[in-house]
Write an enzyme that holds these catalytic residues in place. Structure first.
Site, PDB file in Angstrom:
ATOM      1  N   GLY A   1      29.217 -50.496  -9.206  1.00 34.74           N
ATOM      2  CA  GLY A   1      29.873 -50.956 -10.433  1.00 34.74           C
ATOM      3  C   GLY A   1      29.585 -49.988 -11.558  1.00 34.74           C
TER       4      GLY A   1
ATOM      5  CB  SER B   1      23.332 -47.196  -7.877  1.00 36.45           C
ATOM      6  OG  SER B   1      24.077 -47.936  -6.924  1.00 36.45           O
ATOM      7  CE  LYS B   2      27.905 -41.814 -11.190  1.00 36.25           C
ATOM      8  NZ  LYS B   2      28.360 -40.625 -11.758  1.00 36.25           N
ATOM      9  NE  ARG B   3      25.683 -44.991  -3.688  1.00 37.02           N
ATOM     10  CZ  ARG B   3      24.742 -45.709  -3.122  1.00 37.02           C
ATOM     11  NH1 ARG B   3      25.038 -46.577  -2.180  1.00 37.02           N
ATOM     12  NH2 ARG B   3      23.491 -45.582  -3.494  1.00 37.02           N
TER      13      ARG B   3
END
Ligand code: GLU
Length: 492
Positions: free
Chosen positions: A259, A255-257
């Site tokens: 990386g 997920s974006k959180r």
């Protein structure tokens, strides 16, 4: 007629950016089609208006193009089964939704938001899983007609049979079995006339003659509903391959959180498409050398060009377990491909990451890049690491200090360097010659660091850099003297 040609598709929803996991799905689908002499189709699944993002389609097109994954049919590349954008096919879905109603396999449902909300609340209170209670199945023909005539909003739901086992053989996951009692009467057509994913995906995969449906395992629970729809419509069921998810290093879904997940971010950072493709191909698959070959101490092949992947990739050998996306490994692949570049390629690819280069010749720039390419993983990192040649960074005078040197010693050291430089003629201003002279001179110091550290710090303005002799040669006599003079001034 039985469809014998392999046709695969990548069917992203344009809801944001192209996820690296999406790129891997596209890659696997592409490789499988190409190795079977088949066709690879791109289809945009843009029927969820709430999640639609205008720029997302562009990111999908450009991400695939960057990666070298060319589709045979898709938006902008019309084929026999277009259009390939679902929002342009609404009439088609509606037609099949109505056909299902006519066949008794689907029904009109007039329950509004309020009713459904109440239903869910009651179920929650009784600790039941939220499920449509199928009340509209019981409406009489007359009741339905009356409601339709009055213009009441409706959806069309599929009828899920009771107590049926739905089985299929997944290429990656093997035999899969669902009990239909776990399934909800899925909405197929929404009240705004748009299809849901489930209806659109089945209709399109059939009409576009998709032979193998490759997608991530998140969609596995949807597959039994799709299989029922194929049956209801009397269509041949394609083969399914549900790919493992990409995971963060802590094994959670990537997920974006944690990386970068957007292909675009990797492009911006100067990752090379060859490296990304090579790495993604191995995330979930490996060429699997036989135990005998491995016993001989041979390593599994790791470097694969797209052509080699087309030849070697094997969908049947894709793992079931989630694959950890490891940026270190991607960096390793990237540097492997960077090293293969000729000087000209390296210059051309790094150019966008360099500051204004007018003070340096191409030869000088190539020398800088070559010194850095072994140490930097990406083009952006190379660009970053050669910045100091173009603009000397601001630095504190303490940077010039080697161990416990006094300021007066640093000054003397720098003056010695200045003298050597002024006495060296342009022709001898090479890394080789300069290192000979400097190392000889360093013998007069307690430690050669006392001569070389202040020199290197003054030339680079940073703690870490290539050896001073290389920097001297690249900067040339003039610029080198300027930087040393500036350092002497700083320390004085
Ligand atoms: N539109 C779905 C997605 O965004 C595609 C799922 C499938 O391939 O069937 O991932």
């Amino acid at each position: 007629m039985k469809n014998t040609t392999v046709r695969t598709r990548f069917a992203p929803s344009p809801t944001g950016f192209l996820h690296v996991g999406g790129l891997r799905t596209a890659l696997y689908s592409y490789l499988f089609a190409k190795q079977n002499g088949g066709r690879f189709i791109l289809r945009l699944e843009d029927t969820d208006l709430k999640r639609f993002v205008e720029s997302a389609a562009e990111a999908i097109y450009s991400g695939l193009k960057w990666a070298g994954i060319e589709y045979d049919e898709g938006p902008g590349k019309d084929g026999p089964f277009g259009p390939y954008i679902q929002s342009q096919r609404l009439e088609i879905y509606k037609k099949y939704a109505l056909e299902l109603v006519k066949k008794g396999a689907a029904y009109y449902c007039f329950c509004g938001e309020e009713t459904l909300k109440q239903m869910r609340e009651e179920q929650a209170a009784r600790k039941l899983a939220p499920k449509y209670d199928r009340r509209c199945r019981k409406l009489s023909k007359e009741e339905i007609e009356k409601k339709l005539e009055s213009g009441a909003p409706y959806v069309i739901r599929m009828k899920i049979p009771q107590g049926r086992k739905i089985e299929f053989d997944d290429i990656v996951r093997g035999k899969i079995s669902y009990n239909s009692d776990e399934l909800d009467d899925q909405v197929l057509l929404k009240s705004d006339g748009y299809p849901t994913y489930h209806l659109a995906v089945v209709v399109d995969d059939h009409l576009m003659q998709i032979s193998h449906v490759t997608r991530t395992e998140e969609w596995l629970p949807s597959t039994p509903k799709h299989i029922l729809l194929y049956e209801y419509l009397g269509w041949e069921i394609p083969r399914f391959a549900h790919l493992p998810l990409l995971l963060n290093t802590d094994k959670t879904k990537m997920s974006k959180r944690k990386g970068d997940v957007a292909v675009e971010d990797y492009i911006k950072k100067g990752y090379l498409p060859q490296a990304m493709i090579n790495y993604l191909a191995l995330l979930g698959w490996n060429p699997g050398l036989s135990p005998e070959v491995l016993a001989k101490g041979e390593h599994e092949q790791e470097m694969f060009s797209m052509q080699e992947l087309i030849r070697n990739f094997d969908l049947h050998k894709v793992h079931k377990a989630g694959a950890v996306f490891d940026i270190e490994k991607l960096n390793w692949f990237n540097s492997q491909y960077l090293r293969k570049f000729s000087d000209e390629e390296l210059l051309e690819k790094t150019r966008p990451y360099l500051p204004n280069t007018k003070d340096f010749s191409n030869e000088q720039i190539i020398r800088m890049l070559n010194l850095e390419k072994e140490r930097s993983a990406t083009l952006a990192a190379i660009g970053e690491s050669v910045k100091f040649y173009f603009n000397l960074p601001e630095y504190e005078s303490s940077l010039l200090k080697w161990k416990d040197m006094a300021d007066s010693d640093i000054k003397k050291s720098l003056e010695t360097s200045r003298e050597i430089i002024s006495q060296t003629d342009e022709q001898s201003f090479t890394s080789q010659k300069l290192s000979e002279v400097f190392l000889e001179k360093a013998k007069g110091f307690k430690n050669r660091g006392e001569l070389l550290w202040p020199l290197r710090a003054s030339l680079s303005g940073q703690k870490f850099s290539p050896p001073p002799f290389d920097i001297l040669e690249i900067l040339g006599k003039g610029k080198s003297s300027e930087r040393i003079n500036a350092a002497i001034e700083k320390i004085s």
